[in-house]
Every structure is written in C-alpha cells, then in structure tokens.
Design a protein around this motif. Structure first.
Motif, PDB file in Angstrom:
ATOM      1  N   ILE A 268       0.855  -1.199   0.000  1.00 18.43           N
ATOM      2  CA  ILE A 268       0.000   0.000   0.000  1.00 18.43           C
ATOM      3  C   ILE A 268       0.886   1.242   0.000  1.00 18.43           C
ATOM      4  N   ARG A 269       1.915   1.220   0.852  1.00 18.07           N
ATOM      5  CA  ARG A 269       2.848   2.362   0.859  1.00 18.07           C
ATOM      6  C   ARG A 269       3.501   2.529  -0.510  1.00 18.07           C
ATOM      7  N   GLU A 270       3.905   1.409  -1.091  1.00 16.33           N
ATOM      8  CA  GLU A 270       4.547   1.464  -2.414  1.00 16.33           C
ATOM      9  C   GLU A 270       3.615   2.152  -3.424  1.00 16.33           C
ATOM     10  N   ALA A 271       2.316   1.818  -3.356  1.00 15.38           N
ATOM     11  CA  ALA A 271       1.351   2.420  -4.284  1.00 15.38           C
ATOM     12  C   ALA A 271       1.179   3.910  -3.998  1.00 15.38           C
ATOM     13  N   LEU A 272       1.194   4.267  -2.723  1.00 16.28           N
ATOM     14  CA  LEU A 272       1.073   5.690  -2.358  1.00 16.28           C
ATOM     15  C   LEU A 272       2.280   6.473  -2.886  1.00 16.28           C
ATOM     16  N   TYR A 273       3.466   5.863  -2.792  1.00 14.82           N
ATOM     17  CA  TYR A 273       4.686   6.525  -3.279  1.00 14.82           C
ATOM     18  C   TYR A 273       4.618   6.771  -4.787  1.00 14.82           C
ATOM     19  N   ARG A 274       3.856   5.936  -5.464  1.00 15.90           N
ATOM     20  CA  ARG A 274       3.811   6.064  -6.931  1.00 15.90           C
ATOM     21  C   ARG A 274       2.610   6.874  -7.417  1.00 15.90           C
ATOM     22  N   GLY A 275       1.723   7.251  -6.500  1.00 21.82           N
ATOM     23  CA  GLY A 275       0.646   8.143  -6.925  1.00 21.82           C
ATOM     24  C   GLY A 275      -0.768   7.733  -6.541  1.00 21.82           C
ATOM     25  N   ALA A 276      -0.946   6.599  -5.857  1.00 22.15           N
ATOM     26  CA  ALA A 276      -2.289   6.228  -5.403  1.00 22.15           C
ATOM     27  C   ALA A 276      -2.736   7.203  -4.325  1.00 22.15           C
ATOM     28  N   ASP A 277      -4.056   7.384  -4.196  1.00 19.17           N
ATOM     29  CA  ASP A 277      -4.572   8.349  -3.237  1.00 19.17           C
ATOM     30  C   ASP A 277      -4.791   7.760  -1.853  1.00 19.17           C
ATOM     31  N   GLN A 278      -5.074   6.467  -1.819  1.00 22.55           N
ATOM     32  CA  GLN A 278      -5.475   5.870  -0.553  1.00 22.55           C
ATOM     33  C   GLN A 278      -5.315   4.353  -0.661  1.00 22.55           C
ATOM     34  N   GLY A 279      -5.221   3.690   0.507  1.00 20.67           N
ATOM     35  CA  GLY A 279      -5.143   2.235   0.464  1.00 20.67           C
ATOM     36  C   GLY A 279      -5.844   1.610   1.650  1.00 20.67           C
TER      37      GLY A 279
ATOM     38  N   ARG B  61       8.689   5.455  -8.057  1.00 23.58           N
ATOM     39  CA  ARG B  61       8.259   6.282  -6.925  1.00 23.58           C
ATOM     40  C   ARG B  61       8.529   7.754  -7.222  1.00 23.58           C
ATOM     41  N   ILE B  62       7.705   8.601  -6.641  1.00 20.64           N
ATOM     42  CA  ILE B  62       7.889  10.035  -6.818  1.00 20.64           C
ATOM     43  C   ILE B  62       8.414  10.589  -5.489  1.00 20.64           C
ATOM     44  N   GLY B  63       9.523  11.301  -5.541  1.00 19.12           N
ATOM     45  CA  GLY B  63      10.214  11.762  -4.337  1.00 19.12           C
ATOM     46  C   GLY B  63       9.302  12.478  -3.345  1.00 19.12           C
ATOM     47  N   LYS B  64       8.493  13.377  -3.883  1.00 17.49           N
ATOM     48  CA  LYS B  64       7.604  14.175  -3.044  1.00 17.49           C
ATOM     49  C   LYS B  64       6.614  13.268  -2.284  1.00 17.49           C
ATOM     50  N   LEU B  65       6.112  12.254  -3.000  1.00 17.44           N
ATOM     51  CA  LEU B  65       5.139  11.353  -2.383  1.00 17.44           C
ATOM     52  C   LEU B  65       5.810  10.439  -1.365  1.00 17.44           C
ATOM     53  N   LEU B  66       7.049  10.087  -1.653  1.00 22.83           N
ATOM     54  CA  LEU B  66       7.809   9.251  -0.728  1.00 22.83           C
ATOM     55  C   LEU B  66       7.946   9.987   0.613  1.00 22.83           C
TER      56      LEU B  66
END
Lengths: 340, 290
Positions: free
Chosen positions: B75-86, B193-198
């Motif tokens: 779930i964290r991995e998906a959030l780092y790549r742009g998902a909104d919620q998990g 992953r996107i740095g800002k989201l990470l």
C-alpha cells in the motif's frame, strides 16, 4: 454419479480447438474409470459438423447452442448458458482448456456455482480421500495436480464437498486420441435466445485483429531457449544467431520473458507453450518445474549453465559448464566447421 | 462525483528468485527466505489506474489488498507512486482462502467503496498463477470483466474501450461501467516512486503497525490523518463466516510434494573448444542437427 463435461472451444475456422479434443480424450478415460458419460458443450455459430468431429472422441452427448451472438466468444453470454446447462445437469467434473477463453470463462462459472477450480493442471487422476479431521471418506474424487509456488512444489488439489470439480489444462498437456470412429452419441440443441438477457451483452467486440502467432516454437524441431542467466537482451541475440544457422526457434523461460529479454510468445513452460523438439538447448535456465513441464519431453536436452547444481542439469543429456556468452559462439564456430 | 478506480493488488513471495535455502529440510517452502514483493502484473494494473488519473483530474486511485500486516508495504509502495489511498483487508479468519474465498472478501471490500467506476487488477499473481481472482471478483460484484488488458483506448463516465492481448492476436472491446479489468504483462510497466510522495507517505502505517512502533506518533496521525492506513476485518466487511478462509474454500490441498527430479545419465562437459567441438560432431553425426 453424474457425468463429465468438457467445454469445447470453437476456433476461427469454426472447428473445435485441439485443446478441447485433448480434454475429451482425457475426459473419456476419466468417464470410463467412473463408469459415467462424457458430454461436450459447444457454444458458437455454424460450427463445422460438431457430431462428426466429436463423437469419435467418445462423446455421449453434445450440448450445442448455435447462435450468431455466441461467436466470437464473449464472457457473459457463454457464462450464462453454461450455468443454465450445469444447474440442470449437475456435472461431476468439468474441464476447460487453459486458453485465453478458458481462463476467462472457467473462474466466472466457478464463482457463480460456488465450486472449486484448479488452474493449469498437469495431471488429472481419480482417487479416494480420507479426511482425518471429520473422519469422512470421499470416494472417486478428481485429483487435480499442478505445480505451484514458482514450481517449487507439486500440489494435489481436491474438492471434497462441492460439485462440479472443475479444472483447466493447457494445450499439449493431454494427448489427443480418437476413442472409436464408430462411436455415436446424441446432440441436444440449446436455444441461446431463451437464456440470454440484455445485460449479457455489456461487452461488445469492436475489432479483432487475429494474427497467427508469428513465432511458432511449438512445432520447432530444435529450440534454443534462454533463461534469466543469459543476462541481457544483447546476449539473447547470440541465441538467435545459433538458431539461425541451425534452423531452430528461440524459446525463453518465464524469468527471461519477465526480464524483457524475449517476447512472451516465446515462453516455454506451464504458463507458456509445451514443446517436444528433437533437441532443446537450455541456456542459462535453472529449470523450475514449471519450465521443465513444458520441455521435459524433448528428445535431447543440452544445458549450458555456470551452476552444476542447476535443476535443469538433472534432466539434461549434456551439461556444458560455462557462460552462455562463451559457449554459444564456440558452438556456432564448430557447427560451421563440421557440418560441411 | 469522483471517478473512483480501485486497484486490487497482492503481496507475493518472489518465486522468481528462489535460492537454495527456499526449501526447508521437511520439504515445505521457507517463506522467510523469499522476499515479499508487489505482484508484478498488479504493478502494471496500478500504472493503468495512475495513467487514467493523469488524464482525468477528478479520478482517484484506491489500492485494496488482502494479507497479513506486512502487506501494508505494497500500500505504501502504491502511495509513493501516486495512489490516493489504500486499505488492508486483514484477519486470521481469511487464512487459507482459495481464489473463491479471496474473491468473496475482495468483492465485499469493493462494495464498501461503492460507488466505484473501475476495478483493475493484474491478470495473475506469480505465487499461484491461477488468474482466477479477477474474473471471480467480477462475478461476485455482478459486473462485466475484461481480461488480459493491454491498453485502455478510451474512457468516459459510462463506458470504456480496451485493447486485449490474446494468444493469437488482439481484440478491442467496449464495455459498460462499472467493470473489472485484469491487466496483462504486455501493458506498460509502472512508473517509479515520486520523491515528493515518498516524503509525504513514508510514515503511513496501519493501526497494527503503529502498535509495534516504540515512538508515540499520536500527534502526527491526528495532524495528518491520511497517514493512517485503514485495516478491515471480516467483521468490518460483514463477511459471512462460512464463506471465509478454509471453510469458504471448495478447493483443498490434499498433498504437497517437493519437486522430484527425474534422474538421467547426464554428461558434464567443460566449455573448452575441444569439448564443444566433440559435442557438435556428435550432434551432427547423429542427425540431430545439420
């Protein structure tokens, strides 16, 4: 006991797919073991002589729905008709080809009927099971045997309580065998229109671009297959070089396909193509059981591997200990030198 | 109303990199020796969802997974790549689920997230390779399925046009929404992953994970509620006991065997010129090649 059913896939040429004939051959044997009948389900339009095609495989009953809405295949109409038939006939066992169609259709049917389904079986047998927990004996279950967990284990799956017992099997795994040319069954026509509803047509086909698989490794006499150990797409080119001079085809393990070294059409193994060439040269392939399931019937196997303990070496006739990038150029060189 | 896309994903043991210590002495699989990864085709599915979000501003991507506490990693991995919620579906009652019981639990969770427009998952997971959970979940939801998707060609609030990759070609289909799509490995790979989201999500945790933390993060999670990953139990999903886990699974594993290698007389050769020349001569003289 109730009967065994095989879902028969209709090909582009409106014939019955090889995988379905293979399953009928297996189904006939299981039916003989269980002393039940073998029934075929054919859903399509203007299928070429289903009776003449299927009765020789020992089919007792063909359930045939002939309707233009049923060809080409779409999920929901086929699901609805199958469920209708199965609710009435209550099959003991149902077999589907593990094809794009079978793997789309069978799970949907299994979910609707709340029955068990085992994908990509490599072997099907009839056997008894004693459940220790409940002290219950189950007679004549279908043992559904398949590799799992990346091929590290072989699992035997059963469905003690639910019916039908459903399984999918890949093309080439079972043998196609005519049962008797004189065998005669009966054909039951199904009126598709009386079963189908508007919501069954939620998905419509806009365009189909069917192309014969460009790469035909299934019928190749010699296959040079590469695995993850080949190391790179560039090194894979060496396999093509060797294939070219030997008139061979290039195959690949799943790991090589996943790594982007080769197209998925080249994949050999349980989730790819099953091959039986005269010669199979496995380059940098460790040999998970799922891969071996697709090639262990090869007449001769040569393994090129840096690891003497790679499982593939145990089924190889020759193991060349070495790096693919060193060995293949030498094979090319000495083939050229000696073939004249 | 937002355009809601639910991505179904699974954390799987990396069966492609099985080392020598992957099997225990008793012949069972040593899961601890295998690293747990985001199932590869589910990453392709996530990419499809994220690329819809790139185009439709009011789209949202929710990742849904079922598994033990550790599965929150994906779930964290998906959030780092742009998902909104998990959301993590986790309960001992789900243990031993086959594909039917899994699809039952997933379908309840998807219904809890209604109204939704699209459910996207990978075609199959590498630990089981069954490709059954997608179609079975679609059936339980009563929505159409489009399997082996390679590309979404067009999409609006009511319909979707998808290119499917089949054994011998491609097919373009039109479906009403909501629908469930399973994505083939020939679809584009997932973005990184996107740095800002990470930075934003690196402290995202489930309640269970937080209980195991030594530091008190209460303040952080009150301030940034989006960091809390919700866990759903069987009770949260109002799941009927007989449909869960082992009892909801019609398939039973009767027997598991270690792979038995078929022994055959194998000649081991070196990579010397002499050995390889001799082998090629043998192959040519026995008419295997040439």
């Amino acid at each position: 006991m109730n009967n065994i059913f095989v879902y028969c896939e209709v090909t582009e040429e409106r014939s019955i797919a090889d995988v379905s004939l293979e399953l009928l051959s297996k189904g006939r044997k299981l039916a003989d073991d269980l002393k039940v009948k073998l029934e075929a389900v054919v859903l399509g339009h203007k299928v070429t002589k289903p009776e003449a095609m299927l009765f020789p495989f020992g089919v007792d009953v063909i359930h045939y729905a002939d309707d233009e809405k049923l060809f080409p295949y779409t999920t929901l109409p086929h699901t609805s008709i199958i469920i209708e038939i199965f609710k009435k006939e209550l099959p003991e066992i149902v077999l589907f080809g593990a094809t794009s169609i079978g793997r789309d259709l069978a799970p949907r049917v299994a979910s609707a009927l709340r029955c068990g389904l085992t994908a990509d079986c490599t072997s099907l047998e009839i056997g008894d099971h004693f459940e220790n927990k409940t002290q219950t004996e189950y007679k004549n279950l279908l043992f559904q045997i398949r590799p799992a967990f990346g091929g590290n284990i072989i699992a035997t799956i059963i469905n003690p309580e639910t019916r039908p017992q459903m399984a999918t099997v890949r093309e080439g795994v079972m043998k196609k065998e005519v049962y008797s040319l004189k065998y005669k069954g009966k054909l039951i026509k199904i009126d598709a229109r009386s079963i189908l509803k508007d919501e069954d047509f939620a998905v419509t086909i806009i365009e189909r671009h069917l192309e014969k698989s460009r790469i035909d490794i299934k019928n190749a006499q010699v296959i040079i297959a590469g695995g993850y150990g080949v190391g790179s797409k560039e090194n894979f080119q060496l396999l093509f070089d060797l294939a070219e001079i030997l008139g061979a085809q290039v195959g690949a393990s799943r790991a090589a396909v996943d790594a982007g070294f080769a197209d998925h059409e080249r994949q050999v193994g349980q989730t790819g193509v099953t091959v039986r060439p005269k010669l199979y040269i496995a380059c940098g392939i460790s040999g998970a059981v799922q891969h071996r399931a697709g090639m262990d019937q090869s007449a001769q196997i040569i393994s090129i591997n840096t690891d003497l303990n790679a499982p593939i070496n145990q089924i190889a006739d020759y193991t060349i200990l070495g790096n693919v990038a060193d060995v293949i150029p030498k094979m090319i060189k000495y083939y050229k030198k000696n073939s004249k | 109303m937002r355009f809601r896309i639910i991505v179904l994903a699974k954390q799987v043991p990396d069966t492609r990199n099985v080392g020598k210590d992957a099997m225990k002495a008793d012949g069972t699989v040593n899961r601890a020796a295998l690293s747990a990864i985001f199932n590869p085709e589910d990453l392709h599915a996530l990419e499809q969802a994220l690329s819809i979000k790139d185009k439709i501003r009011y789209a949202e991507v929710i990742l849904l997974t079922m598994g033990p506490t550790r599965a929150a990693e994906i779930i964290r991995e998906a959030l780092y790549r742009g998902a909104d919620q998990g959301f993590l579906i986790t309960d001992r009652k789900f243990a031993g689920s086959d594909t039917l019981a899994t699809s039952y639990a997933l379908s309840l969770a998807v219904k809890k997230l209604a109204p939704y427009h699209l459910v996207i998952s990978g075609r199959q997971a590498i630990d089981g390779d069954t490709a059954q959970v997608g179609p079975q979940t679609a059936e339980k939801l009563g929505i159409p399925q489009i399997t082996y998707a390679e590309e979404i060609l067009s999409l609006d609030a009511k319909k979707i046009i998808v290119k499917r990759r089949l054994e011998r070609g491609v097919e373009v289909v039109n479906s009403t929404l909501p629908a469930l799509i399973t994505v083939h490995s020939s679809a584009p790979p997932c973005r990184q992953r996107i740095g800002k989201l990470l930075m934003k999500y690196k402290h995202a945790r489930t309640v269970t994970e937080l209980q195991n933390e030594t530091k008190d993060y209460t303040e952080l999670y009150t301030e940034r509620p989006y960091l809390l990953i919700e866990e759903w139990s069987a009770e949260d999903l109002k799941a009927a006991g007989e449909n869960l886990g082992l009892s909801g699974s019609p398939t039973k594993v009767k027997k598991i065997e270690n792979v038995v290698f078929q022994h055959k007389e194998s000649k081991v050769l070196s990579n010397s010129d002499k050995d390889i020349e001799k082998l090629m001569q043998t192959l040519i003289s026995s008419h295997i090649i040439g």
